[in-house]
Motif scaffolding. Structure first.
Motif, PDB file in Angstrom:
ATOM      1  N   LYS A 154      29.226  -1.536  19.801  1.00 40.23           N
ATOM      2  CA  LYS A 154      29.080  -0.693  18.610  1.00 40.23           C
ATOM      3  C   LYS A 154      27.779   0.101  18.662  1.00 40.23           C
ATOM      4  CE  LYS A 154      31.893  -3.625  15.601  1.00 40.23           C
ATOM      5  NZ  LYS A 154      31.906  -4.545  14.435  1.00 40.23           N
ATOM      6  N   ALA A 155      26.715  -0.528  19.164  1.00 41.51           N
ATOM      7  CA  ALA A 155      25.440   0.183  19.287  1.00 41.51           C
ATOM      8  C   ALA A 155      25.548   1.340  20.279  1.00 41.51           C
ATOM      9  CB  ALA A 155      24.341  -0.791  19.723  1.00 41.51           C
ATOM     10  N   LEU A 156      26.236   1.126  21.383  1.00 44.40           N
ATOM     11  CA  LEU A 156      26.433   2.191  22.364  1.00 44.40           C
ATOM     12  C   LEU A 156      27.312   3.305  21.792  1.00 44.40           C
ATOM     13  CD1 LEU A 156      26.960   0.006  25.555  1.00 44.40           C
ATOM     14  CD2 LEU A 156      25.022   1.517  25.104  1.00 44.40           C
ATOM     15  N   ALA A 157      28.318   2.930  20.997  1.00 48.98           N
ATOM     16  CA  ALA A 157      29.159   3.941  20.351  1.00 48.98           C
ATOM     17  C   ALA A 157      28.352   4.736  19.325  1.00 48.98           C
ATOM     18  CB  ALA A 157      30.361   3.278  19.684  1.00 48.98           C
ATOM     19  N   ASP A 158      27.409   4.084  18.640  1.00 54.11           N
ATOM     20  CA  ASP A 158      26.526   4.811  17.713  1.00 54.11           C
ATOM     21  C   ASP A 158      25.715   5.858  18.460  1.00 54.11           C
ATOM     22  OD1 ASP A 158      27.409   3.317  15.570  1.00 54.11           O
ATOM     23  OD2 ASP A 158      25.759   1.869  15.657  1.00 54.11           O
ATOM     24  N   CYS A 159      25.188   5.475  19.632  1.00 50.65           N
ATOM     25  CA  CYS A 159      24.428   6.426  20.448  1.00 50.65           C
ATOM     26  C   CYS A 159      25.312   7.601  20.870  1.00 50.65           C
ATOM     27  CB  CYS A 159      23.872   5.727  21.691  1.00 50.65           C
ATOM     28  SG  CYS A 159      22.641   4.442  21.355  1.00 50.65           S
ATOM     29  N   ALA A 160      26.554   7.310  21.265  1.00 52.77           N
ATOM     30  CA  ALA A 160      27.477   8.363  21.681  1.00 52.77           C
ATOM     31  C   ALA A 160      27.807   9.294  20.519  1.00 52.77           C
ATOM     32  CB  ALA A 160      28.760   7.745  22.240  1.00 52.77           C
ATOM     33  N   SER A 161      27.939   8.733  19.321  1.00 57.02           N
ATOM     34  CA  SER A 161      28.226   9.550  18.137  1.00 57.02           C
ATOM     35  C   SER A 161      27.076  10.509  17.842  1.00 57.02           C
ATOM     36  CB  SER A 161      28.488   8.636  16.933  1.00 57.02           C
ATOM     37  OG  SER A 161      28.784   9.387  15.784  1.00 57.02           O
ATOM     38  N   ARG A 162      25.844  10.009  17.935  1.00 62.70           N
ATOM     39  CA  ARG A 162      24.679  10.874  17.704  1.00 62.70           C
ATOM     40  C   ARG A 162      24.600  11.985  18.750  1.00 62.70           C
ATOM     41  NH1 ARG A 162      22.112   5.872  16.597  1.00 62.70           N
ATOM     42  NH2 ARG A 162      21.139   5.828  18.660  1.00 62.70           N
ATOM     43  N   GLU A 163      24.939  11.651  19.980  1.00 62.32           N
ATOM     44  CA  GLU A 163      24.902  12.659  21.035  1.00 62.32           C
ATOM     45  C   GLU A 163      25.966  13.738  20.831  1.00 62.32           C
ATOM     46  OE1 GLU A 163      22.795  13.133  24.029  1.00 62.32           O
ATOM     47  OE2 GLU A 163      21.740  12.242  22.344  1.00 62.32           O
ATOM     48  N   LEU A 164      27.153  13.323  20.388  1.00 64.10           N
ATOM     49  CA  LEU A 164      28.199  14.308  20.107  1.00 64.10           C
ATOM     50  C   LEU A 164      27.778  15.254  18.987  1.00 64.10           C
ATOM     51  CD1 LEU A 164      31.567  12.320  20.376  1.00 64.10           C
ATOM     52  CD2 LEU A 164      30.809  14.224  21.803  1.00 64.10           C
ATOM     53  N   LEU A 165      27.129  14.692  17.971  1.00 62.66           N
ATOM     54  CA  LEU A 165      26.646  15.536  16.873  1.00 62.66           C
ATOM     55  C   LEU A 165      25.552  16.481  17.356  1.00 62.66           C
ATOM     56  CD1 LEU A 165      26.518  12.896  13.988  1.00 62.66           C
ATOM     57  CD2 LEU A 165      28.076  14.858  14.150  1.00 62.66           C
ATOM     58  N   ARG A 166      24.784  16.042  18.364  1.00 62.48           N
ATOM     59  CA  ARG A 166      23.674  16.854  18.861  1.00 62.48           C
ATOM     60  C   ARG A 166      24.150  18.000  19.731  1.00 62.48           C
ATOM     61  NH1 ARG A 166      20.473  17.195  23.358  1.00 62.48           N
ATOM     62  NH2 ARG A 166      21.632  15.552  24.420  1.00 62.48           N
ATOM     63  N   PHE A 167      25.058  17.736  20.683  1.00 65.14           N
ATOM     64  CA  PHE A 167      25.411  18.775  21.650  1.00 65.14           C
ATOM     65  C   PHE A 167      26.901  19.104  21.678  1.00 65.14           C
ATOM     66  CE2 PHE A 167      26.238  14.986  24.217  1.00 65.14           C
ATOM     67  CZ  PHE A 167      27.386  15.330  24.903  1.00 65.14           C
ATOM     68  N   GLY A 168      27.727  18.382  20.921  1.00 70.64           N
ATOM     69  CA  GLY A 168      29.174  18.550  21.022  1.00 70.64           C
ATOM     70  C   GLY A 168      29.675  19.931  20.685  1.00 70.64           C
ATOM     71  N   LYS A 169      29.003  20.634  19.758  1.00 66.90           N
ATOM     72  CA  LYS A 169      29.466  21.961  19.345  1.00 66.90           C
ATOM     73  C   LYS A 169      28.937  23.077  20.235  1.00 66.90           C
ATOM     74  CE  LYS A 169      29.976  20.591  14.509  1.00 66.90           C
ATOM     75  NZ  LYS A 169      29.604  20.876  13.098  1.00 66.90           N
ATOM     76  N   ASN A 170      28.051  22.748  21.160  1.00 68.06           N
ATOM     77  CA  ASN A 170      27.523  23.766  22.065  1.00 68.06           C
ATOM     78  C   ASN A 170      28.616  24.299  22.995  1.00 68.06           C
ATOM     79  OD1 ASN A 170      25.109  23.148  20.884  1.00 68.06           O
ATOM     80  ND2 ASN A 170      24.298  22.007  22.640  1.00 68.06           N
ATOM     81  N   ASN A 171      28.478  25.536  23.405  1.00 60.62           N
ATOM     82  CA  ASN A 171      29.448  26.122  24.326  1.00 60.62           C
ATOM     83  C   ASN A 171      29.441  25.420  25.676  1.00 60.62           C
ATOM     84  OD1 ASN A 171      30.251  28.032  22.429  1.00 60.62           O
ATOM     85  ND2 ASN A 171      28.692  29.514  23.081  1.00 60.62           N
ATOM     86  N   SER A 172      28.297  24.858  26.029  1.00 61.96           N
ATOM     87  CA  SER A 172      28.197  24.162  27.314  1.00 61.96           C
ATOM     88  C   SER A 172      28.981  22.853  27.322  1.00 61.96           C
ATOM     89  CB  SER A 172      26.732  23.880  27.653  1.00 61.96           C
ATOM     90  OG  SER A 172      26.138  23.079  26.639  1.00 61.96           O
TER      91      SER A 172
END
Length: 422
Positions: free
Chosen positions: A108-126
């Motif tokens: 769950k802690a690793l999934a929390d990290c992944a969720s924060r990362e998606l929010l950080r860069f997920g909408k970028n064109n890259s």
């Protein structure tokens, strides 16, 4: 006071700017001594490859490595730290799952990290939609399902004009990651070597304790040993039994046992059954097919309802035609058929993506007293001859479609052509 922020650019290059002290503090990268979270997940995989350790020793060591990773994540807290940036947390979750880790808090802690990362860069064109899908698929394959990271990923995919649907552990898109690990490719071998090196480096700087071995077939391991048993021979990662255990028809009223020679596969199946709190109903043992059935015959009190043999191709890949049913290269043998018969299995399910292989297996079990269950065109089960209601199947009814087409088509045309020439 402040600092300099540097950002990589898509296509190469970088840009920099001055940032004030508050922003530096918010994104401060703390340094933690020791192996990274991803490195620890590699070490856990390498620990499983230790052939000198027992199952319970490995289980204890993997759980201890998982605790080390959880401690590191707690130190990072909610910072955007290089150790969990990008897909690193997702990769770590997958490798910990492959190693058979049972620490749900770490996942769950690793999934929390992944969720924060998606929010950080997920909408970028890259960030492509295939990247987001890969993250969600890998987390689902790690046994995670009810976590907000999937909601975050679905929203990002919708904004990008794509979609993936609801993912579960048994979803084909998730299971493809296990298929990639089951192949004997250069990448898989390199990963195992990397895991062994990581484990060797870890034990140089920290002692990892183990536990005493327990008898996997002891009777108190089952919640109810009188329940009929379903056995999967060559279970691999155990996904068939784990999926079967979640179906309404097969969940209650049956115990399930997976047998495989792959320690990694057995450990994964065991860990998943424990994470689901189903270890009293779904179990896995690391044995050959014949030895596993022999243990079962001596150590299980209930009846065996079904034995499943689901090899894509039960032949060792040797020189020549690997599909030819030669006893020396055949992984499903007459000895195995006799072993299945000796435990009194009522039904046998045979599946293969090679038709000739499946029919060769059928012949072996027919010789041991099994007959085809004619209850539908797609029914592949076989049962003992004592059922008078079942019809005996002739060899002609078991011919492959390819053979039938040849006998009724091309071969007949060749005969006519030869007669005309004569």
């Amino acid at each position: 006071e402040g600092g300099i922020g540097i950002q990589d650019l898509v296509g190469g290059g970088a840009k920099w700017r001055f940032v004030d002290d508050d922003e530096v503090t918010e994104r401060e990268y703390i340094t933690i001594k020791g192996m990274s979270v991803l490195g620890l997940s590699h070490a856990a995989v390498g620990c499983v490859e230790d052939e000198t350790a027992s199952e319970e020793e490995i289980r204890g060591k993997v759980e201890e490595i998982g605790e080390l990773a959880l401690e590191r994540i707690r130190l990072i807290e909610h910072r955007f730290h290089p150790e969990t940036m990008g897909k690193k947390a997702v990769d770590a979750a997958f490798w910990f799952a492959i190693a058979g880790l049972e620490n749900e808090e770490l996942f769950k802690a690793l999934a929390d990290c992944a969720s924060r990362e998606l929010l950080r860069f997920g909408k970028n064109n890259s960030c492509r939609d295939v990247d987001v899908k890969g993250i969600l698929e890998k987390l689902s394959a790690s046994g995670l399902e009810n976590h907000n990271v999937f909601d975050v990923g679905h929203r990002i995919l919708e904004e990008k004009g794509g979609g993936i649907g609801r993912l579960r552990f048994e979803s084909p898109r998730s299971l493809i990651w296990f298929f990639r690990q089951s192949r004997r490719t250069r990448e898989v071998r390199k990963m195992r070597q990397k895991g062994l090196r990581a484990y060797e480096n870890l034990i140089k700087i920290r002692k990892i304790e183990g536990k005493k071995r327990l008898d996997v077939m002891r009777s108190k391991g089952w919640d109810n040993e009188d329940l009929p048993l379903i056995v999967d021979i060559g279970c691999g990662m155990g996904v068939s039994l784990l999926g079967l255990d979640r179906s309404n028809e097969w969940r209650d009223g049956y115990n399930k046992l997976g047998i495989d020679l792959s320690r990694r596969g057995v450990r994964f199946g065991q860990a998943m059954s424990r994470r689901r709190r189903r270890q009293g109903n779904v179990r896995f043992i690391e044995e050959s097919a014949e030895d596993g059935l022999d243990l079962l015959k001596k150590g299980y009190r209930g009846e065996v309802e079904l034995v499943m043999i689901q090899f894509p191709t039960p032949f060792k890949l040797m020189s020549g035609n690997a599909q030819l049913p030669e006893e020396d290269g055949f992984m499903v043998t007459s000895r195995l058929a006799r072993s299945v018969r000796s435990i009194g299995a009522k039904f046998v399910l045979i599946q293969s993506n090679v038709e000739d292989v499946a029919l060769a297996c059928v012949d072996l079990f027919i010789e041991e007293g099994y007959r085809k269950v004619l209850r539908g065109k797609e029914d592949k089960r076989f049962r003992l001859e004592d059922d008078e209601e079942l019809k005996e199947v002739t060899r002609e009814e078991r011919e492959t479609e390819r053979t039938i087409r040849w006998l009724g088509g091309q071969r007949e045309e060749d005969v006519r052509r030869a007669e005309r020439k004569g």
